[in-house]
Scaffold this active site. Structure first.
Site, PDB file in Angstrom:
ATOM      1  CE  LYS A   9      -2.404   1.822   3.634  1.00 59.32           C
ATOM      2  NZ  LYS A   9      -3.785   1.868   4.645  1.00 59.32           N
ATOM      3  CB  SER A  25      -0.825   1.922 -17.111  1.00 52.22           C
ATOM      4  OG  SER A  25       0.115   3.002 -17.711  1.00 52.22           O
ATOM      5  CE1 TYR A  58       0.174  -1.121 -18.209  1.00 52.65           C
ATOM      6  CE2 TYR A  58      -2.037  -1.504 -18.482  1.00 52.65           C
ATOM      7  CZ  TYR A  58      -0.982  -1.215 -18.957  1.00 52.65           C
ATOM      8  OH  TYR A  58      -0.941  -0.398 -20.221  1.00 52.65           O
TER       9      TYR A  58
END
Length: 116
Positions: A9, A25, A58
Site C-alpha cells: 500500500k 495504466s 496496472y
C-alpha cells in the site's frame, strides 16, 4: 485454502497527472514502487479519497525521485490533479502464511509524494 490479502500500500499520495490520450495504466515513481514491493505490470487498486472512485489498472515505473503519480487512459477520467489517492496491491496465499504475512506499507510525504 488460499485467501487474498493486502500485499502493498502506498498511502495518501497526490495525483500529479491525468493523461487521457495514453494506452492505459498508472505511472508511479519507481522509488515508491520499490519501497512498496510493487513490480511493473502489477495490478493496482486506486482509491480516490476526494471523489470516492475506486478502479483497477496496472502500473508502470515513472522517473525516480519525481513523486509522479499519473493516471493514464480511461482512468484519467476518474481523477483530478491534486486528488489524494491510496494505491493497493493484493496477493493470494495460503491462510496460515497469510496470518504471519506483513504487507509493505509506504507513507510518503503528502506534499511531494517522496519517501520520507
Amino acid at each position: 485454502m488460499q485467501i487474498q490479502v493486502v500485499k502493498s500500500k502506498i498511502h495518501r499520495v497526490k495525483c500529479t497527472g491525468a493523461e487521457l490520450n495514453y494506452i492505459g495504466s498508472i505511472t508511479i515513481d519507481e522509488d515508491l514502487m520499490e519501497a512498496a514491493n510493487i513490480i511493473q505490470g502489477e495490478k493496482v487498486q486506486i482509491v480516490n479519497n476526494d471523489n470516492g472512485e475506486r478502479l483497477e489498472t496496472y502500473c508502470i515505473p515513472g522517473p525516480r525521485n519525481s513523486g509522479e503519480i499519473t493516471l493514464n487512459g480511461a482512468a484519467a477520467r476518474k481523477v483530478s490533479v491534486g486528488d489524494t489517492l491510496i494505491l493497493i496491491t493484493y496477493a493470494f496465499m495460503d491462510i496460515e502464511i497469510a496470518k504471519a504475512f506483513k504487507p509493505s506499507l509506504v507513507f510518503p510525504d503528502e506534499a511531494t509524494n517522496l519517501l520520507k
